[in-house]
Design a protein around this motif. Structure first.
Motif: not given
Length: 65
Positions: A1-3, A7-8, A64-65
């Motif tokens: 999963m890429i966020v 915070p998310l 994370i990006n």
């Protein structure tokens, strides 16, 4: 999963670990208020905590990006 947002990512990690904010705070060695502020985008974790989080993100498959 890429966020795309930190915070998310923190909230998703906590939920994947099936922990309350209070329990997650104990895992990271911070206060409940810190977790709450991070998830709401008010503050960011310190570099030391970000290192712990990075390890947990990898373990739980959150990118994370």
């Amino acid at each position: 999963m890429i966020v795309d947002n930190y915070p998310l990512a923190i909230k998703q990690l906590r939920e994947k670990m099936m922990l309350s904010q209070q329990e997650f705070a104990k895992v990271l060695g911070v206060s409940f208020a810190s977790i709450n502020r991070w998830e709401n985008g008010i503050h960011e974790p310190t570099i030391k905590v970000k290192r712990k989080l990075r390890s947990l993100f990898n373990e739980y498959g959150i990118k994370i990006n």
